[in-house]
Write a protein that holds these residues in place. Sequence first.
Motif, PDB file in Angstrom:
ATOM      1  N   GLU A  90       0.831  -1.211   0.000  1.00 35.07           N
ATOM      2  CA  GLU A  90       0.000   0.000   0.000  1.00 35.07           C
ATOM      3  C   GLU A  90       0.862   1.256   0.000  1.00 35.07           C
ATOM      4  OE1 GLU A  90      -3.205   0.298  -0.700  1.00 35.07           O
ATOM      5  OE2 GLU A  90      -3.057  -1.861  -1.029  1.00 35.07           O
ATOM      6  N   ARG A  93       2.187   1.554  -3.542  1.00 34.58           N
ATOM      7  CA  ARG A  93       1.101   1.978  -4.435  1.00 34.58           C
ATOM      8  C   ARG A  93       0.791   3.461  -4.244  1.00 34.58           C
ATOM      9  NH1 ARG A  93      -4.581   1.936  -4.390  1.00 34.58           N
ATOM     10  NH2 ARG A  93      -5.421   1.599  -6.487  1.00 34.58           N
ATOM     11  N   SER A 103      -2.232   2.491 -11.488  1.00 31.82           N
ATOM     12  CA  SER A 103      -2.077   1.321 -10.635  1.00 31.82           C
ATOM     13  C   SER A 103      -3.360   0.515 -10.673  1.00 31.82           C
ATOM     14  CB  SER A 103      -1.774   1.763  -9.204  1.00 31.82           C
ATOM     15  OG  SER A 103      -1.815   0.663  -8.338  1.00 31.82           O
ATOM     16  N   ASP A 105      -6.321  -1.220  -9.232  1.00 35.17           N
ATOM     17  CA  ASP A 105      -6.986  -0.947  -7.960  1.00 35.17           C
ATOM     18  C   ASP A 105      -7.732  -2.151  -7.388  1.00 35.17           C
ATOM     19  OD1 ASP A 105      -9.088  -1.021  -9.749  1.00 35.17           O
ATOM     20  OD2 ASP A 105      -9.885   0.949  -9.234  1.00 35.17           O
TER      21      ASP A 105
END
Length: 165
Positions: A90, A93, A103, A105
């Motif tokens: 996370e 990202r 990215s 999702d």
Amino acid sequence: MAVFPGEDARLDLKRHLPAGSRLTRSEKWHVTLVFLGDVPDERTPDAAQALDTVAPPGPLTLHLSGGGRFGSVLWAALAGDVDRLSAFRETVRSALLAAGLPSDDRPFHPHLTVSYRFDRAVQRALGTYAGPSWPVTEFALVQSAAGDYHTLRTWPVNPPRPGSR
């Protein structure tokens, strides 16, 4: 962005799977942290700069255990420091999104794809598999081209010790 298992882990999994199965090449086996899709070459430095801002997560140990499928795709599941890997994912990202890079999702489901063709024998073998642990030493920015993966750059998962170079 990917994490590659150690050679011992890849060899152990390969030995456990049925001979003659149509598997992806074991040197390509990896865990995708963030899938960026098609990123123009001129944006690669932006990705690297964004990743330079990500704090290393510290020591991580993983192992392959069990498996599953997404349609016809068969995969080995991860165990070990998966929660910490997910939290790190996370962070990675977020840094990439802040840099304006696309990215995927979809929810993160850490796995290692072993075959793109469903095979009941491979699925059974994965269901009972428990592989050796390996220390994650780095994460990599990887480019896919002509069916091969090319590591463009790596970052250590362990922060450097004070006073070391």
